[in-house]
Scaffold this motif. Structure first.
Motif, PDB file in Angstrom:
ATOM      1  N   ASN A  80       4.960  -3.311  -4.918  1.00 23.14           N
ATOM      2  CA  ASN A  80       3.651  -2.824  -4.492  1.00 23.14           C
ATOM      3  C   ASN A  80       3.061  -2.009  -5.649  1.00 23.14           C
ATOM      4  OD1 ASN A  80       1.795  -2.649  -2.180  1.00 23.14           O
ATOM      5  ND2 ASN A  80       2.173  -0.447  -2.284  1.00 23.14           N
ATOM      6  N   PRO A  81       1.742  -1.938  -5.780  1.00 27.85           N
ATOM      7  CA  PRO A  81       1.160  -1.152  -6.871  1.00 27.85           C
ATOM      8  C   PRO A  81       1.647   0.299  -6.917  1.00 27.85           C
ATOM      9  CG  PRO A  81      -0.520  -2.547  -5.896  1.00 27.85           C
ATOM     10  CD  PRO A  81       0.709  -2.707  -5.049  1.00 27.85           C
ATOM     11  N   VAL A  82       1.905   0.886  -5.746  1.00 26.34           N
ATOM     12  CA  VAL A  82       2.446   2.248  -5.696  1.00 26.34           C
ATOM     13  C   VAL A  82       3.542   2.314  -4.637  1.00 26.34           C
ATOM     14  CG1 VAL A  82       0.273   3.333  -6.403  1.00 26.34           C
ATOM     15  CG2 VAL A  82       0.767   3.069  -3.971  1.00 26.34           C
ATOM     16  N   LYS A  83       4.488   3.219  -4.837  1.00 26.17           N
ATOM     17  CA  LYS A  83       5.482   3.481  -3.797  1.00 26.17           C
ATOM     18  C   LYS A  83       4.804   4.246  -2.672  1.00 26.17           C
ATOM     19  CE  LYS A  83       9.715   4.086  -4.890  1.00 26.17           C
ATOM     20  NZ  LYS A  83      11.049   4.568  -5.352  1.00 26.17           N
ATOM     21  N   GLU A  84       5.207   3.944  -1.442  1.00 23.96           N
ATOM     22  CA  GLU A  84       4.575   4.565  -0.274  1.00 23.96           C
ATOM     23  C   GLU A  84       5.668   5.154   0.615  1.00 23.96           C
ATOM     24  OE1 GLU A  84       0.966   3.332   2.796  1.00 23.96           O
ATOM     25  OE2 GLU A  84       2.342   1.771   2.118  1.00 23.96           O
ATOM     26  N   ALA A 101      -8.824  -1.791  19.611  1.00 24.36           N
ATOM     27  CA  ALA A 101      -8.796  -0.630  18.717  1.00 24.36           C
ATOM     28  C   ALA A 101      -9.712  -0.871  17.518  1.00 24.36           C
ATOM     29  CB  ALA A 101      -7.370  -0.371  18.235  1.00 24.36           C
ATOM     30  N   THR A 102     -10.482   0.131  17.169  1.00 25.45           N
ATOM     31  CA  THR A 102     -11.381   0.035  16.014  1.00 25.45           C
ATOM     32  C   THR A 102     -11.084   1.112  14.973  1.00 25.45           C
ATOM     33  OG1 THR A 102     -13.038   1.400  17.144  1.00 25.45           O
ATOM     34  CG2 THR A 102     -13.237  -1.004  17.363  1.00 25.45           C
ATOM     35  N   GLN A 103     -10.405   2.169  15.376  1.00 25.47           N
ATOM     36  CA  GLN A 103     -10.104   3.271  14.467  1.00 25.47           C
ATOM     37  C   GLN A 103      -8.744   3.074  13.803  1.00 25.47           C
ATOM     38  OE1 GLN A 103     -12.404   5.697  13.802  1.00 25.47           O
ATOM     39  NE2 GLN A 103     -13.684   4.393  15.107  1.00 25.47           N
ATOM     40  N   PRO A 104      -8.539   3.625  12.604  1.00 22.81           N
ATOM     41  CA  PRO A 104      -7.224   3.553  11.960  1.00 22.81           C
ATOM     42  C   PRO A 104      -6.138   4.149  12.857  1.00 22.81           C
ATOM     43  CG  PRO A 104      -8.883   4.307  10.406  1.00 22.81           C
ATOM     44  CD  PRO A 104      -9.540   4.291  11.748  1.00 22.81           C
ATOM     45  N   MET A 105      -4.930   3.635  12.740  1.00 22.44           N
ATOM     46  CA  MET A 105      -3.796   4.062  13.557  1.00 22.44           C
ATOM     47  C   MET A 105      -2.692   4.590  12.648  1.00 22.44           C
ATOM     48  SD  MET A 105      -3.954   0.713  15.987  1.00 22.44           S
ATOM     49  CE  MET A 105      -4.477  -0.218  14.533  1.00 22.44           C
ATOM     50  N   LEU A 106      -1.990   5.601  13.107  1.00 22.99           N
ATOM     51  CA  LEU A 106      -0.976   6.252  12.284  1.00 22.99           C
ATOM     52  C   LEU A 106       0.318   5.442  12.271  1.00 22.99           C
ATOM     53  CD1 LEU A 106      -0.483   8.819  10.587  1.00 22.99           C
ATOM     54  CD2 LEU A 106       0.500   9.861  12.641  1.00 22.99           C
ATOM     55  N   ALA A 107       0.851   5.232  11.080  1.00 20.96           N
ATOM     56  CA  ALA A 107       2.131   4.537  10.916  1.00 20.96           C
ATOM     57  C   ALA A 107       2.992   5.307   9.920  1.00 20.96           C
ATOM     58  CB  ALA A 107       1.912   3.102  10.448  1.00 20.96           C
ATOM     59  N   PHE A 108       4.268   4.921   9.848  1.00 21.78           N
ATOM     60  CA  PHE A 108       5.191   5.535   8.910  1.00 21.78           C
ATOM     61  C   PHE A 108       5.545   4.509   7.835  1.00 21.78           C
ATOM     62  CE2 PHE A 108       9.237   7.228   7.343  1.00 21.78           C
ATOM     63  CZ  PHE A 108       8.897   8.556   7.173  1.00 21.78           C
ATOM     64  N   HIS A 109       5.769   4.991   6.613  1.00 22.08           N
ATOM     65  CA  HIS A 109       5.983   4.090   5.485  1.00 22.08           C
ATOM     66  C   HIS A 109       7.149   4.590   4.619  1.00 22.08           C
ATOM     67  CE1 HIS A 109       1.892   2.599   6.381  1.00 22.08           C
ATOM     68  NE2 HIS A 109       1.616   3.881   6.566  1.00 22.08           N
ATOM     69  N   ASP A 118      -3.982  -3.449   7.188  1.00 21.16           N
ATOM     70  CA  ASP A 118      -3.873  -3.064   5.791  1.00 21.16           C
ATOM     71  C   ASP A 118      -3.911  -1.549   5.705  1.00 21.16           C
ATOM     72  OD1 ASP A 118      -6.600  -2.088   5.695  1.00 21.16           O
ATOM     73  OD2 ASP A 118      -7.281  -4.152   5.409  1.00 21.16           O
ATOM     74  N   SER A 119      -3.767  -1.006   4.497  1.00 18.56           N
ATOM     75  CA  SER A 119      -3.839   0.440   4.310  1.00 18.56           C
ATOM     76  C   SER A 119      -4.362   0.741   2.918  1.00 18.56           C
ATOM     77  CB  SER A 119      -2.472   1.097   4.519  1.00 18.56           C
ATOM     78  OG  SER A 119      -1.596   0.802   3.449  1.00 18.56           O
ATOM     79  N   VAL A 120      -4.590   2.007   2.652  1.00 18.50           N
ATOM     80  CA  VAL A 120      -5.113   2.416   1.347  1.00 18.50           C
ATOM     81  C   VAL A 120      -4.175   2.002   0.226  1.00 18.50           C
ATOM     82  CG1 VAL A 120      -5.648   4.421  -0.081  1.00 18.50           C
ATOM     83  CG2 VAL A 120      -6.471   4.331   2.269  1.00 18.50           C
ATOM     84  N   TRP A 121      -2.873   2.158   0.439  1.00 22.65           N
ATOM     85  CA  TRP A 121      -1.905   1.938  -0.642  1.00 22.65           C
ATOM     86  C   TRP A 121      -1.266   0.564  -0.623  1.00 22.65           C
ATOM     87  CZ3 TRP A 121      -3.124   5.404  -3.868  1.00 22.65           C
ATOM     88  CH2 TRP A 121      -3.373   6.729  -3.497  1.00 22.65           C
ATOM     89  N   CYS A 122      -1.496  -0.219   0.423  1.00 23.63           N
ATOM     90  CA  CYS A 122      -0.813  -1.502   0.554  1.00 23.63           C
ATOM     91  C   CYS A 122      -1.714  -2.483   1.304  1.00 23.63           C
ATOM     92  CB  CYS A 122       0.508  -1.317   1.298  1.00 23.63           C
ATOM     93  SG  CYS A 122       1.502  -2.808   1.452  1.00 23.63           S
ATOM     94  N   ALA A 123      -2.060  -3.580   0.633  1.00 18.33           N
ATOM     95  CA  ALA A 123      -3.021  -4.527   1.220  1.00 18.33           C
ATOM     96  C   ALA A 123      -2.473  -5.236   2.449  1.00 18.33           C
ATOM     97  CB  ALA A 123      -3.429  -5.553   0.163  1.00 18.33           C
ATOM     98  N   SER A 149       4.310   8.930  -7.445  1.00 17.42           N
ATOM     99  CA  SER A 149       3.334   8.088  -6.767  1.00 17.42           C
ATOM    100  C   SER A 149       2.408   8.919  -5.883  1.00 17.42           C
ATOM    101  CB  SER A 149       4.041   7.046  -5.890  1.00 17.42           C
ATOM    102  OG  SER A 149       3.122   6.430  -4.998  1.00 17.42           O
ATOM    103  N   PRO A 150       1.108   8.631  -5.888  1.00 15.76           N
ATOM    104  CA  PRO A 150       0.194   9.339  -4.986  1.00 15.76           C
ATOM    105  C   PRO A 150       0.424   8.989  -3.521  1.00 15.76           C
ATOM    106  CG  PRO A 150      -0.940   7.527  -6.075  1.00 15.76           C
ATOM    107  CD  PRO A 150       0.402   7.642  -6.733  1.00 15.76           C
TER     108      PRO A 150
END
Length: 236
Positions: free
Chosen positions: A104-108, A129-137, A154-159, A199-200
């Motif tokens: 992945n481009p960055v570690k998450e 559901a239309t809003q983002p949902m919390l997950a663990f990575h 998808d997410s900010v750090w991982c497509a 990693s950010p």
């Protein structure tokens, strides 16, 4: 109901909330402890479904259990036996079904929102559901979508955070099975990995374990939606 085969690839990466959910719904399950030397079954043996948990290894590693497990995944999909993959499990599914796994481009590592990529395809799994949902990575690799699969998260750090196939199989990069005990264990055993990363997308153990009860409750809301849909396809 026939049992769900649950594959554990690492001692610290057990099924967590997944088997709690199965128990709550009266669904039997059988743990296949790859980490303890259990053999991968050569056929489905009447299993109602296959669940693949996470692990610290790469699906591209030369490990003796990976080829037979990839073959079993292909057999399950060809037989319409539902498969669900968590992190490494989603990567195993992708590789078995013609996708690829790479860095992945960055570690998450830690908590982060996942977003719906395809509302229509996600509807049976996630509702309206239309809003983002919390997950663990907790991952450094990622999968490509195998042929015929549809990305739903998808997410900010991982497509590619989750994909579905044939209406009954789902592969996830994220972890929805986490419990407070699993998270505490991972933060303890993975402290050096966190400390060594710039990693950010990586959070500190303290940040990860803050506000735990509320975060776990939100995570299990997501898990309940996904698991509820998945068990509908189990072979009777």
């Amino acid at each position: 109901m026939l049992p769900v085969l649950v594959f554990r690839h690492s001692l610290t990466e057990g099924p967590g909330y997944f088997t709690t959910f199965l128990d709550h719904h009266g669904i039997p399950w059988q743990l296949v402890r790859i980490d303890a030397g259990d053999a991968v079954p050569k056929d489905l043996n009447g299993a109602s479904g296959i669940c693949l948990m996470g692990g610290h290894m790469s699906v591209n590693d030369d490990l003796p259990w990976i080829p037979p497990l990839l073959a079993l995944i292909r057999q399950a999909v060809a037989s319409d036996v539902p498969v669900i993959g968590h992190c490494l499990g989603g990567q195993l599914m992708s590789k078995a079904l013609g996708g690829t796994v790479s860095r992945n481009p960055v570690k998450e590592i830690g908590w982060g929102d996942v977003r719906i990529s395809d509302a229509e395809a996600a509807l049976p799994w996630l509702g309206e559901a239309t809003q983002p949902m919390l997950a663990f990575h907790w991952h450094g690799d990622t999968f490509s979508l195998p042929p015929g699969a549809t990305r739903i998260l998808d997410s900010v750090w991982c497509a590619n955070q989750a994909y579905i196939l044939n209406g009954r199989h789902i592969g996830m990069q994220c972890h929805v099975e986490m419990t407070p005990e699993l998270i505490a264990s991972w933060c303890d055993s993975g402290g050096a990995e966190i400390a060594a990363s710039d990693s950010p997308g990586v959070q500190s153990p303290g940040a990860i374990q803050a506000d735990m009860d509320a975060r776990i409750a939100r995570l299990h809301q997501l898990a309940d939606k996904i698991y509820s849909r998945w068990i509908q396809g189990l072979r009777k």
